[in-house]
Design a protein around this motif. Structure first.
Motif, PDB file in Angstrom:
ATOM      1  N   GLU A 182       0.956  -1.153   0.096  1.00 45.03           N
ATOM      2  CA  GLU A 182       0.137   0.253  -0.095  1.00 45.03           C
ATOM      3  C   GLU A 182       0.864   1.197  -0.025  1.00 45.03           C
ATOM      4  O   GLU A 182       0.620   2.206  -0.841  1.00 45.03           O
ATOM      5  CB  GLU A 182      -0.748  -0.090   1.371  1.00 45.03           C
ATOM      6  N   TRP A 238       1.222  11.353   6.061  1.00 41.67           N
ATOM      7  CA  TRP A 238       1.398  11.943   4.664  1.00 41.67           C
ATOM      8  C   TRP A 238       1.482  13.320   4.330  1.00 41.67           C
ATOM      9  O   TRP A 238       2.464  13.754   3.654  1.00 41.67           O
ATOM     10  CB  TRP A 238       0.654  11.092   3.900  1.00 41.67           C
ATOM     11  N   GLU A 265      -1.618   2.234  10.304  1.00 37.86           N
ATOM     12  CA  GLU A 265      -2.719   2.728  11.254  1.00 37.86           C
ATOM     13  C   GLU A 265      -3.830   3.102  10.207  1.00 37.86           C
ATOM     14  O   GLU A 265      -3.966   3.168   9.107  1.00 37.86           O
ATOM     15  CB  GLU A 265      -2.010   3.998  11.944  1.00 37.86           C
ATOM     16  N   ARG A 266      -4.972   3.819  11.073  1.00 36.26           N
ATOM     17  CA  ARG A 266      -6.223   4.172  10.319  1.00 36.26           C
ATOM     18  C   ARG A 266      -5.970   5.328   9.701  1.00 36.26           C
ATOM     19  O   ARG A 266      -5.037   6.166   9.880  1.00 36.26           O
ATOM     20  CB  ARG A 266      -7.162   4.577  11.485  1.00 36.26           C
ATOM     21  N   ASP A 267      -6.829   5.710   8.609  1.00 40.78           N
ATOM     22  CA  ASP A 267      -6.471   6.754   7.591  1.00 40.78           C
ATOM     23  C   ASP A 267      -6.372   7.928   8.124  1.00 40.78           C
ATOM     24  O   ASP A 267      -5.463   8.708   7.641  1.00 40.78           O
ATOM     25  CB  ASP A 267      -7.781   6.732   6.665  1.00 40.78           C
ATOM     26  N   PRO A 268      -7.092   8.639   9.240  1.00 41.54           N
ATOM     27  CA  PRO A 268      -6.789   9.883   9.655  1.00 41.54           C
ATOM     28  C   PRO A 268      -5.104   9.943  10.466  1.00 41.54           C
ATOM     29  O   PRO A 268      -4.678  11.122   9.962  1.00 41.54           O
ATOM     30  CB  PRO A 268      -7.838   9.939  11.087  1.00 41.54           C
ATOM     31  N   ASP A 289      -6.041  -0.326  13.492  1.00 41.19           N
ATOM     32  CA  ASP A 289      -6.764  -0.351  12.249  1.00 41.19           C
ATOM     33  C   ASP A 289      -6.867  -1.961  12.015  1.00 41.19           C
ATOM     34  O   ASP A 289      -5.958  -2.749  11.514  1.00 41.19           O
ATOM     35  CB  ASP A 289      -6.218  -0.008  11.174  1.00 41.19           C
ATOM     36  N   ARG A 309      -2.644   8.008   9.358  1.00 38.73           N
ATOM     37  CA  ARG A 309      -2.038   8.044   7.910  1.00 38.73           C
ATOM     38  C   ARG A 309      -1.856   9.323   7.320  1.00 38.73           C
ATOM     39  O   ARG A 309      -0.855   9.882   6.529  1.00 38.73           O
ATOM     40  CB  ARG A 309      -2.346   6.964   7.198  1.00 38.73           C
ATOM     41  N   GLY A 310      -2.963  10.142   7.527  1.00 41.82           N
ATOM     42  CA  GLY A 310      -3.225  11.379   6.615  1.00 41.82           C
ATOM     43  C   GLY A 310      -2.317  12.373   7.249  1.00 41.82           C
ATOM     44  O   GLY A 310      -1.731  13.230   6.459  1.00 41.82           O
ATOM     45  N   GLU A 318       1.206   4.305  -2.826  1.00 45.95           N
ATOM     46  CA  GLU A 318       1.254   5.744  -2.621  1.00 45.95           C
ATOM     47  C   GLU A 318       2.458   6.459  -2.853  1.00 45.95           C
ATOM     48  O   GLU A 318       2.144   7.560  -3.391  1.00 45.95           O
ATOM     49  CB  GLU A 318       0.909   5.887  -0.783  1.00 45.95           C
ATOM     50  N   ARG A 324      -6.064  -3.261   8.375  1.00 40.25           N
ATOM     51  CA  ARG A 324      -4.392  -3.342   8.087  1.00 40.25           C
ATOM     52  C   ARG A 324      -3.986  -4.485   9.103  1.00 40.25           C
ATOM     53  O   ARG A 324      -2.758  -5.229   8.508  1.00 40.25           O
ATOM     54  CB  ARG A 324      -3.884  -1.882   8.202  1.00 40.25           C
TER      55      ARG A 324
END
Length: 314
Positions: A58, A302, A293-296, A202, A298-299, A62, A205
């Motif tokens: 993943e 990034w 981890e969860r998307d928030p 998460d 990971r956001g 990205e 994942r």
């Protein structure tokens, strides 16, 4: 040696597999990807202990979407790289200089000849500590480094580094370095539960990582041996000297997980303060594996990555 693919975790398109041979004869599995069009450089994706290339598909995708080539490899003793001991489930080295040989061979045989510059490191946990050790000797290795939950001291999940170092040293002197530490246990992947795990909050994942081991158990590794722990303690003791951090001349961003119990966020903060060109951020609520981890969360990672790495954009 082939990369594992599954419907829930497909190999990113364009993978090129390669075998790397270190100066001491260890064969490592490596892979790289080149995105279409103009490339902004190469991100070297450097794993933590007990991980394999498959776990990071993943993240590879990205990075490719951001226009970077990506290169990665499995450390000796894990993934599809050579195992030193008769029991392949034992994660073992005698000294972290062995990992430095792995990274140097990967750079010389994969990254420099096949991947476009500039070169950036994205390293997790044990990989972060190894990158720092190599960077201390050569500022030419990477243009910049992003170190995620780097192993600079053990977290609350383990006894103190001083106790582990003393105990592991005593057992090693008795010739027991290739044994598992007393009380350690290899849990079968199907026995590991999501609840209370120290790695990620998460569930999707987490399940994806477990599925890799269920499909390809030969990629997995159990607890570290006594020698591995002793080697890690010696490496962390060296890194604890303020002169070590001050000697790093590569711009470095250290990203700590606010709820990390595997490594110490305080040690990461202290190291970043002692660096001349280093910075640190904390991802609140994240466990050790921020990239899983969860998307928030990971956001947030990034956003920090894109701000720090030149030419990066979502």
């Amino acid at each position: 040696m082939s990369l594992q693919s599954s419907p829930d975790n497909p190999v990113p398109e364009g993978a090129v597999e390669q075998t790397v041979t270190t100066v001491d004869g260890v064969k490592l599995r490596a892979a790289y990807w080149r995105p279409p069009g103009q490339r902004k450089g190469t991100v070297c994706l450097i794993h933590g202990r007990a991980e394999a290339i498959e776990k990071y598909y993943e993240v590879v995708g990205e990075l490719l979407q951001r226009g970077f080539a990506v290169a990665s490899f499995d450390w000796r003793g894990q993934g599809a790289s050579d195992r030193r001991l008769a029991n392949p489930r034992k994660g073992h080295v005698d000294d972290f200089s062995e990992f430095e040989r792995d990274l140097e061979a990967f750079m010389q045989q994969v990254v420099l000849p096949d991947c476009p510059p500039p070169y950036f490191a994205l390293a997790h946990s044990t990989g972060g500590l190894v990158c720092l050790r190599v960077a201390r000797r050569s500022r030419q290795t990477f243009a910049r480094m992003v170190l995620v939950s780097p192993l600079l001291d053990f977290g609350g999940f383990a006894p103190s580094r001083a106790l582990i170092n003393f105990t592991a040293g005593c057992f090693s002197l008795l010739g027991l370095g290739d044994a598992f530490p007393p009380g350690s246990k290899i849990a079968q992947v199907e026995e590991r539960g999501f609840k209370g795990n120290p790695l990620t909050s998460d569930p999707r994942r987490f399940a994806r990582s477990i599925a890799i081991g269920q499909t390809r158990p030969e990629l997995m590794v159990g607890p570290p041996t006594i020698s591995w722990l002793h080697a890690a303690c010696r490496a962390m003791n060296e890194a604890a000297d303020p002169a070590f951090a001050a000697s790093i001349r590569i711009p470095t961003l250290m990203i700590a997980a606010g709820e990390d119990r595997v490594v110490s966020p305080l040690a990461i903060e202290r190291f970043a303060r002692e660096m001349r060109i280093g910075a640190q951020i904390v991802i609140p609520g994240a466990r050790h594996e921020i990239l899983m981890e969860r998307d928030p969360m990971r956001g947030l990672f990034w956003a920090a990555f894109d701000e720090f790495i030149p030419g990066s954009e979502a």
